[in-house]
Design an enzyme around this catalytic site. Structure first.
Site, PDB file in Angstrom:
ATOM      1  N   SER A  51    -113.669  76.416  69.591  1.00 54.52           N
ATOM      2  CA  SER A  51    -112.450  76.719  68.966  1.00 54.52           C
ATOM      3  C   SER A  51    -111.224  75.950  69.307  1.00 54.52           C
ATOM      4  O   SER A  51    -110.163  75.911  68.743  1.00 54.52           O
ATOM      5  CB  SER A  51    -111.885  78.185  69.766  1.00 54.52           C
ATOM      6  N   LYS A  93    -107.702  78.099  75.524  1.00 61.12           N
ATOM      7  CA  LYS A  93    -107.178  78.202  74.315  1.00 61.12           C
ATOM      8  C   LYS A  93    -105.735  77.704  74.513  1.00 61.12           C
ATOM      9  O   LYS A  93    -105.324  77.479  75.904  1.00 61.12           O
ATOM     10  CB  LYS A  93    -106.786  79.624  74.042  1.00 61.12           C
TER      11      LYS A  93
END
Length: 181
Positions: A51, A93
């Site tokens: 991600s 993230k």
């Protein structure tokens, strides 16, 4: 003379014991120090998902500063490691919206924070993104996170803002593989 030999033998044993004791103390101090540093200061972390590509790749070994947010607040653009209750694992993230922000995602792939369009220089060049139109108010104890690889990231767009209490550190550096330094 026999007394001298006996005394010399006892002194030698004491010297060896003392030296062994000092080495054992040094090893113990090193183990305790390393444990305290890992638990409270810096933790190694392996990137679990794609991600964050191309910034961070699956399997990159990174260091996470666990003290950072004890003394400073989370900032937009920070790469954080946190415990995901939804995924039931630790994730990494990028913070897109900080506590108290209003974030708006558009179907044209634009993001507005508090009404201002943001420029995301860290995203891969040439990739087009589109989002489901939504506006989210971030609470004072939350952050909104997204992966840099937007097409392959399960993030706050899907599971909502994350509580700051779930953040356990701020990304510092990739330490392995050396080619990623």
């Amino acid at each position: 003379m026999p007394l001298e030999n006996k005394s010399a033998g006892t002194d030698g044993k004491k010297k060896i014991f003392k030296e062994f004791f000092i080495y054992a103390l040094v090893v113990l101090a090193a183990v305790v120090s390393a444990t305290l540093i890992r638990v409270f200061v810096i933790e190694p972390f392996i990137v679990p998902t794609p991600s964050m590509e191309p910034s961070l790749r699956v399997g990159d070994k990174v260091l996470v500063n666990k003290l950072s947010y004890k003394f400073t607040s989370v900032q937009r653009g920070d790469i954080i490691a946190f415990h995901s209750l939804i995924e039931e694992k630790e994730l990494v993230k990028r913070v897109i919206a900080a506590p108290g922000d209003e974030i708006t995602l558009t179907s044209e792939g634009e993001i507005y924070i508090n009404g201002e369009k943001i420029n995301e220089e860290y995203l891969p060049a040439g990739q087009d993104f589109s989002y489901i139109n939504q506006t989210v108010d971030i609470e004072d104890d939350e952050v909104f996170v997204m992966g840099d690889n937007r097409k392959n990231s399960l993030d706050s767009r899907f599971f909502g803002a994350i509580p700051q209490k779930d953040i356990f550190g701020k990304f510092i550096v990739i330490y392995w593989p050396p080619s990623r330094w």
